[in-house]
Design a protein around this motif. Structure first.
Motif, PDB file in Angstrom:
ATOM      1  N   ARG B 326      41.806  31.086  48.150  1.00 25.73           N
ATOM      2  CA  ARG B 326      41.243  32.165  49.080  1.00 25.73           C
ATOM      3  C   ARG B 326      41.496  32.511  50.565  1.00 25.73           C
ATOM      4  O   ARG B 326      41.427  34.143  50.833  1.00 25.73           O
ATOM      5  CB  ARG B 326      39.770  32.099  48.919  1.00 25.73           C
ATOM      6  N   LEU B 330      42.648  36.007  52.255  1.00 27.02           N
ATOM      7  CA  LEU B 330      41.986  36.682  53.449  1.00 27.02           C
ATOM      8  C   LEU B 330      42.043  37.067  54.313  1.00 27.02           C
ATOM      9  O   LEU B 330      42.564  38.291  54.976  1.00 27.02           O
ATOM     10  CB  LEU B 330      40.550  36.173  53.339  1.00 27.02           C
ATOM     11  N   ASP B 343      47.295  40.786  47.441  1.00 27.15           N
ATOM     12  CA  ASP B 343      45.649  41.117  46.724  1.00 27.15           C
ATOM     13  C   ASP B 343      46.567  39.569  45.664  1.00 27.15           C
ATOM     14  O   ASP B 343      46.228  38.760  45.623  1.00 27.15           O
ATOM     15  CB  ASP B 343      46.025  41.870  45.896  1.00 27.15           C
ATOM     16  N   ALA B 344      44.933  39.592  44.542  1.00 30.35           N
ATOM     17  CA  ALA B 344      44.582  38.399  44.452  1.00 30.35           C
ATOM     18  C   ALA B 344      45.189  38.178  43.492  1.00 30.35           C
ATOM     19  O   ALA B 344      45.668  36.732  43.607  1.00 30.35           O
ATOM     20  CB  ALA B 344      42.994  38.459  43.815  1.00 30.35           C
ATOM     21  N   THR B 386      29.852  33.226  39.513  1.00 30.26           N
ATOM     22  CA  THR B 386      30.846  34.025  39.402  1.00 30.26           C
ATOM     23  C   THR B 386      30.408  34.886  38.486  1.00 30.26           C
ATOM     24  O   THR B 386      30.974  36.306  37.647  1.00 30.26           O
ATOM     25  CB  THR B 386      32.465  33.540  39.031  1.00 30.26           C
ATOM     26  N   GLN B 387      29.130  36.085  38.780  1.00 31.39           N
ATOM     27  CA  GLN B 387      28.392  36.612  37.515  1.00 31.39           C
ATOM     28  C   GLN B 387      28.059  38.086  38.774  1.00 31.39           C
ATOM     29  O   GLN B 387      27.364  37.460  39.987  1.00 31.39           O
ATOM     30  CB  GLN B 387      27.004  36.428  36.713  1.00 31.39           C
ATOM     31  N   PRO B 388      28.594  39.250  38.346  1.00 35.55           N
ATOM     32  CA  PRO B 388      28.852  39.433  36.746  1.00 35.55           C
ATOM     33  C   PRO B 388      29.962  39.328  37.373  1.00 35.55           C
ATOM     34  O   PRO B 388      30.558  39.385  37.601  1.00 35.55           O
ATOM     35  CB  PRO B 388      27.575  41.386  37.317  1.00 35.55           C
ATOM     36  N   LEU B 389      31.039  38.726  35.911  1.00 34.15           N
ATOM     37  CA  LEU B 389      32.196  38.964  36.197  1.00 34.15           C
ATOM     38  C   LEU B 389      32.716  40.552  35.767  1.00 34.15           C
ATOM     39  O   LEU B 389      33.126  41.099  34.278  1.00 34.15           O
ATOM     40  CB  LEU B 389      32.234  38.438  34.597  1.00 34.15           C
ATOM     41  N   HIS B 390      33.721  41.235  37.070  1.00 38.22           N
ATOM     42  CA  HIS B 390      33.633  42.558  36.995  1.00 38.22           C
ATOM     43  C   HIS B 390      34.968  42.555  36.514  1.00 38.22           C
ATOM     44  O   HIS B 390      36.276  43.775  36.326  1.00 38.22           O
ATOM     45  CB  HIS B 390      33.813  43.307  38.104  1.00 38.22           C
ATOM     46  N   HIS B 391      35.957  41.397  37.784  1.00 35.58           N
ATOM     47  CA  HIS B 391      37.217  41.545  37.685  1.00 35.58           C
ATOM     48  C   HIS B 391      37.675  39.691  37.357  1.00 35.58           C
ATOM     49  O   HIS B 391      37.351  38.960  38.385  1.00 35.58           O
ATOM     50  CB  HIS B 391      37.633  42.185  38.441  1.00 35.58           C
ATOM     51  N   SER B 394      40.398  38.719  39.993  1.00 35.28           N
ATOM     52  CA  SER B 394      39.478  38.822  41.487  1.00 35.28           C
ATOM     53  C   SER B 394      38.700  37.660  41.524  1.00 35.28           C
ATOM     54  O   SER B 394      38.379  36.961  42.740  1.00 35.28           O
ATOM     55  CB  SER B 394      38.590  40.190  41.762  1.00 35.28           C
ATOM     56  N   GLN B 395      37.644  37.465  40.656  1.00 39.98           N
ATOM     57  CA  GLN B 395      36.367  36.142  41.316  1.00 39.98           C
ATOM     58  C   GLN B 395      37.424  35.235  40.587  1.00 39.98           C
ATOM     59  O   GLN B 395      36.719  34.214  41.226  1.00 39.98           O
ATOM     60  CB  GLN B 395      35.582  36.152  39.125  1.00 39.98           C
ATOM     61  N   TYR B 398      38.495  34.756  44.506  1.00 41.07           N
ATOM     62  CA  TYR B 398      37.705  35.437  45.636  1.00 41.07           C
ATOM     63  C   TYR B 398      36.040  35.125  45.855  1.00 41.07           C
ATOM     64  O   TYR B 398      35.368  34.830  46.290  1.00 41.07           O
ATOM     65  CB  TYR B 398      37.519  37.277  45.953  1.00 41.07           C
ATOM     66  N   ALA B 399      36.281  34.205  44.797  1.00 35.95           N
ATOM     67  CA  ALA B 399      34.375  33.603  43.994  1.00 35.95           C
ATOM     68  C   ALA B 399      34.432  32.445  43.533  1.00 35.95           C
ATOM     69  O   ALA B 399      33.341  31.526  43.514  1.00 35.95           O
ATOM     70  CB  ALA B 399      33.529  34.792  43.800  1.00 35.95           C
TER      71      ALA B 399
END
Lengths: 446, 446
Positions: B326, B330, B343-344, B386-391, B394-395, B398-399
């Motif tokens: 991460r 960043l 990128d991720a 890690t909610q909501p899980l859009h990607h 990426s999660q 980054y999360a």
């Protein structure tokens, strides 16, 4: 044994280590914190505490450090529902093609309330007990924080264009006044003016903010010198850098909570110190959006109140103040080219007392001292990941993960007990976040 | 139902999401990975997998992402016992007044073995399955990693002065040869030459490393261009920057695993790509020691194999590859002044396949592909954080926190199951770390 009659107290928290933040860089081994009526009444060795107090409840955490609850000094918590929705994009594409269209479709009281509830659960699980919030619908924000017993200063937004919150300049200020009035005497919730940024607020609106902030005695929460483009655009439009412009408008003073501040001259750093401006450092957001590097160590050494914020989850992508504080401590060293810059104890102070000072809550929270509110977090240091335990504060800042937070109190109320949220239905919050995901997917594919 | 007879397999792991790394940036929803004899035999949709295989064991993780085990490409794991022993100090004071005196008093087979065991437990709990190790006593390192079934390339140290490991140049090379011989055909353990750094290894020793690395077909693991002082000192002593000097000595080639690389010209970046040099980025160490900024995005875009390492716990202070990846993602954006940098998915590739390539293990591990070893980590994404899980990717980058790792396998062997270490006595490891703490306290106070 003393022959004195023990004092009643509501709660006695016994910890292997108490890190009070005031005095600075001190670790009190085997100490206890006594709490009555939501306030800290004593900090003393465990043995003495057991003699002096007859507590209604004892929480014993011999392997843990007890620290002041962390203060997240810049957040857009409704956006927690947009966590990771769009990453790795240039700022303009990110905002214009992703964030703004989604927000336009979802913004409203439900989005604000649900996003903040998700954020509160995440913050509590990570030892954060207080937030400086910056979004639309401060009325809903305040009510949501209050409902969950979470301490917050909510921003009263001011921006030059119409939004779902207000349609005109006058409406922004009217609604601001109403929300301020409603919460003016609350024990947990307060307000601040939150003009969005120098590039979205004109001189007349800034002047109105200044006048009202003075009248109502409120802080002013503002994104400032976030990017080089912002500074350049201000020079083109106003012939001044944003800080100089704000100074001309009478806003560069001890009410100002200046967020980001990645573009600063030596003179501007010293002006912050002279005027009592507080700076909120959001290192992970500044890195992720390629905004630049805030000179956190130089600010701190100049005597500026330094606080730490996560920024919103659409650009971070979490509300992890342990990670943010660690990143602040690490990054400051490379930026200052000095491995001694922003040491562990100083970083922890920024994440607690610094934040409290910046938002005018330091008479209430930010350190473990008798008379302050019992906003506290217990951090287990017996985990393998924090062994061997050579230095407590160093471990807290450089090695601890937020999952090591076991217990949290706000104003003496238990909010997290042995890693379980006390009064939030976590499964319900997660299910709700999943519903928002479906809804956002539907918006994006239509 | 197919009427085909199902194939036997040892293990079928069903996951909500499989992130194979190859192909790049792909997420396979509801896929399964079949494992036999320690190897991946198939990656396919769960429904098909259930028809095709008759597994001895099924592990179903519908809320998790299955990723290749992370490769920590630069570590000094015995130093895990020195986690946080001295922080926030200038490099020279840190080394000369703290680290070296302590090491002088404790170094030996027990320190190496106990430190590595603590490190293995920490790495497994955080999804790391392979390490590029760099310390003294590679014989003990190799035996310890082997005993725990952990994949490692251990460095054969070469340094110009006597240490507890070897007293003379000849002894360094003799012992290197012995350790190499002992492990040359092992399935889990391999060796590399590990000349310490340009400022501690003279030309004659580098030439000997080059000759032997060619003969034995070994990589060369080297701290390089870590600080501006290193570069300046080389120019004074040799009239060349360290990279130019290594190039003159025939070492700047595809055997080289160059660690840190914070001081690079454009020409040097392109030379890395031309020569096939791999770069190990240790962002948190570089920040904490104020070494400088590795141009990770520019290297990656130039076609250089980019890997990620934590460095030692005395300077990091953890072995958290999620946090390190991460931070890499960043920091690269701010350094490149480009929010789209590293990128991720590219960061995750660096933390897996990039590391495997750098150390010559990419035929074995680094991606989830049939024929590769089953070095895998399962990451729960149902957590509130890690909610909501859009990607998914990426999660993950980054999360996700490392505590979300639930299961780990190395060569198909279960090493972490539902967050529990399978064959390591965690309480024993922690008790042992506490004993080392007492011993180090005693050294420092005498």
């Amino acid at each position: 044994m003393s022959d004195r009659t023990p004092d009643a107290c509501d709660l006695l928290i016994e910890a292997g280590f108490v890190v009070p933040v005031v005095p600075h860089a001190v670790v009190l081994e085997n100490h206890a914190v006594a709490v009555t009526d939501g306030k800290i009444v004593a900090v003393l060795p465990v043995g003495e505490a057991r003699e002096r107090f007859r507590p209604k409840q004892v929480v014993a955490r011999p392997d843990a450090a007890l620290i002041p609850g962390l203060v997240n000094t810049h957040a857009h918590n409704p956006m927690t529902l947009l966590r990771g929705v769009a990453d790795d994009l240039p700022l303009k594409v990110w905002l214009q093609q992703h964030i703004w269209p989604i927000e336009a479709a979802v913004i409203g009281p439900d989005f604000v309330s649900d996003g903040i509830t998700l954020a509160i659960a995440e913050m509590l699980r990570g030892g954060t007990t207080c937030v400086n919030e910056n979004y639309f619908f401060p009325d809903v924000q305040a009510a949501t924080y209050k409902r969950h017993g979470f301490r917050a200063r909510v921003g009263l937004p001011v921006i030059d264009f119409p939004t779902a919150w207000a349609k005109s300049d006058d409406e922004y200020f009217e609604r601001a006044g109403e929300v301020h009035d409603q919460w003016r005497d609350d024990a947990l919730i307060a307000t601040a003016f939150a003009p969005h940024a120098p590039y979205t607020v004109n001189d007349a609106n800034f002047e109105r903010v200044r006048m009202l902030a003075d009248q109502l005695d409120l802080p002013v929460h503002l994104h400032l010198h976030e990017t080089a483009q912002e500074v350049q655009q201000s020079q083109e439009q106003y012939g001044q850098r944003p800080i100089a412009r704000l100074d001309r408008l009478g806003l560069f003073n001890d009410r100002l909570i200046a967020v980001h501040m990645t573009q600063l001259t030596e003179a501007e750093i010293h002006l912050c110190a002279e005027r009592g401006v507080s700076v909120v450092h959001c290192p992970e957001s500044n890195l992720k959006l390629a905004s630049g590097f805030c000179p956190a160590c130089a600010l701190e050494r100049a005597g500026v109140t330094l606080a730490i914020g996560t920024d919103g989850c659409a650009s971070n992508n979490d509300l992890d103040m342990f990670s943010e504080t660690r990143t602040a401590a690490l990054l400051a060293k490379a930026v200052a080219q000095d491995a001694a810059a922003l040491d562990a104890a100083t970083s922890l102070r920024a994440a607690t007392l610094g934040g409290a000072k910046a938002i005018g809550f330091d008479h209430l929270v930010g350190s473990i001292e008798p008379g302050k509110q019992a906003d506290l977090a217990c951090v287990d240091l017996s985990a393998l990941e924090t062994q061997p335990l050579h230095h407590v504060v160093s471990q807290l800042v450089y090695a601890t993960g937020r999952q090591q937070v076991t217990d949290v109190w706000i104003a003496g109320q238990s909010k997290l007990a042995q890693c379980e949220l006390v009064d939030i239905d976590m499964a319900g919050v997660i299910a709700n976040a999943r519903q928002w995901r479906e809804r956002i997917v539907a918006i994006r594919t239509t």
